[in-house]
Design a protein around this motif. Structure first.
Motif: not given
Lengths: 281, 317
Positions: B223-229, B304-311
């Motif tokens: 996963a490529e994580v980008i911080n959009i501040h 956990n919710a992010i993991i599910e949405k990624v899948k």
């Protein structure tokens, strides 16, 4: 001493400007504008210490904030005739691509305007902020503001009124246009406010009254007294008793012309009652 | 994969307080206003060091916004402080007319945003503020992720001429951004490199996105994580570049999906490069009382919710 005749001539011309501006676009607010013509003429010509050129920060000069922005016609006319922009630009009032929006705004870069107003009840807070900035800057000039009496029904005013006295904002002169009218009728019919004088006094302000708010000499004397009351630890309120629609007989003493433009015939009558003095735009 | 760790947790509001204190020492035009929440906003240090430049307005937020607008006339740079709810919804028209439309250089600093305000419940947990603020023409909207970034953002917005909405929160969260990282308004920060999915997160969800990416990595998903501040103006280039590589995206924010970061990202993709997108956000609902962790779990705003949405989003590619 100011030349009253000159100020009267200017006031007559401002009334003509107001009538012609709202007539041309068949919209706008002539009633309150006419009622405050003398006040604006006195303010910009005699009362305020103004710099020649406009700068948003207004360092080293008195500043004015119009809270009841719907009386933009009188504001624009007096600004133009005080040299902030060409009087010909009054021709563009409320037209597309104009700097003279229906309600005043800084968005189009019109010199003389420092805040947008129109949504009521916000101007006193802004004026207080500008007054406190003056104090921080060691600038001894005065902040003036104008508010409608009906506008005092907006709650933000009372937050501001409470704050200004608590914080001793004593370089502020807020004038209330006490014409007793608002869109739906008289202020007493719509929402009686009791004693506005008593309310301001209870909130810790110095309150002065100008009984003849359409008399230039009375305004000059009253505002001079108001100025002499600044710097005493209290904000100053001026209750300016005006006649809505003043100077055009069929528009006077009624709320009917709050936000309605005259037709061709009515314009002709209004202009006849205010003959050209300094030249129409 | 770059692994992020932390040694300390702190609240982002303290980052604001620290940044404001520094501004008090370095910028004489900075003034601060508060509506009876000095302690909650951590404004004490600025006030102690600059009492003449602080204005306590009491419980009167509308008046505070107007005074702030007025203070700019005279060259001051006002920072207003109260909860996010009272910084936006309560005073929307004051901000709209006296600040945004008037183009005033006011910094609206809003604490206790979102569900992580916790036990006080939905009256105070605004989940609509990003939308309200980003809709105002000319308004910059910033939602930093930790103490260091909130401090840096506070300092940076003083140099930006124009109205800014700075959103931060109440709970202690991991500090993982460098203390010396310069804050660039509108410039996204790529935190991890990945090929399978882009996760664009803002505020408290950035750390959750990093936690998710660690777990995903162990399962072979990069996963490529980008911080959009900065939500507005949005760094569209960074998002598009990443999605060009990964082909799908999950957006994560502590806010309603309506009006939030996710919607801004969706528009960018729709106009430039349509791609599957999943939203980590509240689903058109109010919050409720509870601990921050309970609330974030219940409303689906954690790793956990992010993991599910990624899948899910990868399966839609």
């Amino acid at each position: 001493m100011p030349n009253i005749k000159q100020l009267e001539d200017l006031t007559t011309q401002v009334r003509r400007d107001i009538l012609r501006m709202v007539h041309k676009v068949n919209s706008g607010h002539p009633g309150g504008s006419l009622g405050c013509a003398e006040f604006f003429v006195a303010l910009y010509n005699e009362i305020m210490d103004r710099n020649d050129s406009f700068d948003m920060n207004g360092i080293g000069e008195d500043l004015f904030f119009l809270s009841n922005g719907h009386i933009s016609p009188v504001f624009y006319s007096v600004l133009a005739r005080s040299g902030y922009f060409p009087v010909e630009e009054l021709n563009t009032f409320r037209l597309i691509d104009s700097r003279l929006q229906g309600h005043p705004t800084t968005h189009e870069g019109l010199p003389g305007v420092r805040i947008a107003s129109g949504s009521l009840g916000q101007g006193m807070s802004v004026a207080i902020g500008a007054a406190q900035a003056k104090k921080l800057n060691g600038d001894g000039h005065i902040i003036y503001s104008l508010h409608g009496d009906g506008e005092l029904q907006e709650g933000q005013n009372w937050e501001a009124i409470m704050y200004a006295s608590a914080k001793k904002v004593d370089n502020l002169i807020s004038t209330i246009d006490l014409n007793g009218q608002q869109i739906d009728g008289s202020t007493d019919d719509v929402l009686p406010m009791g004693s506005i004088k008593g309310k301001f006094e209870a909130f810790g302000w110095t309150v002065l009254e100008i009984e003849e708010g359409n008399n230039l000499e009375a305004i000059l004397n009253g505002m001079a007294e108001a100025k002499s009351n600044t710097g005493q630890g209290k904000p100053v309120c001026v209750l300016l008793k005006t006649v809505m629609g003043n100077g055009v007989d069929f528009m006077m003493h009624t709320h009917a012309w709050h936000g309605k433009a005259p037709n061709d015939e009515q314009l002709a009558i209004g202009l006849e009652q205010n003959t050209e003095t300094l030249g129409d735009y | 994969m770059k692994i992020y760790t932390y040694t300390e947790k702190k609240d982002t509001r303290s980052g604001f307080g620290a940044g404001l204190a520094e501004l008090g020492r370095t910028n004489p035009n900075v003034v601060a206003l508060c509506a009876d929440l000095i302690g909650s906003l951590k404004m004490d240090k600025f006030i102690e060091e600059n009492p003449e430049r602080f204005f306590q307005v009491g419980i009167a937020e509308a008046n505070m916004m107007g005074i702030a607008a007025g203070l700019t006339i005279g060259g001051k740079i006002p920072f207003t402080g109260t909860f996010a709810n009272f910084s936006t919804g309560r005073v929307y028209d004051q901000i709209r007319q006296s600040i945004a439309y008037s183009g005033k250089n006011v910094k609206i600093c809003a604490s206790h945003a979102g569900l992580t305000l916790g036990e006080d419940g939905a009256t105070h947990q605004i989940l609509e503020d990003i939308g309200l603020m980003k809709m105002l023409p000319g308004m910059t909207v910033i939602n930093p992720c930790d103490f260091n970034q909130t401090k840096a953002a506070t300092i940076a917005i003083a140099e930006h001429n124009g109205p800014v909405y700075l959103r931060f929160g109440r709970p202690s969260v991991p500090i993982f951004t460098p203390a010396d990282q310069k804050f660039e308004i509108g410039k996204a920060i790529q935190l991890t490199e990945g090929n399978d999915v882009t996760i664009v997160a803002t505020g408290h969800l950035v750390w959750e996105a990093l936690e998710a990416s660690k777990a995903l990595n162990e399962k072979g998903i990069s996963a490529e994580v980008i911080n959009i501040h900065t939500i507005k103006p949005l760094d569209e280039e960074a998002i598009l570049n990443s999605v060009s590589k990964t082909g799908c995206i999950v957006t994560a924010e502590e806010h309603n999906y309506l009006g939030g970061l996710g919607e801004s990202v969706a528009r960018t993709l729709a106009l430039n490069k349509p791609a599957p997108q999943e939203f980590i956000a509240t689903n058109d609902t109010f919050g409720e009382s509870g601990t921050p962790a309970q609330l974030m779990a219940k409303y689906g705003l954690n790793s956990n919710a992010i993991i599910e949405k990624v899948k899910k989003v990868i399966s839609r590619k």
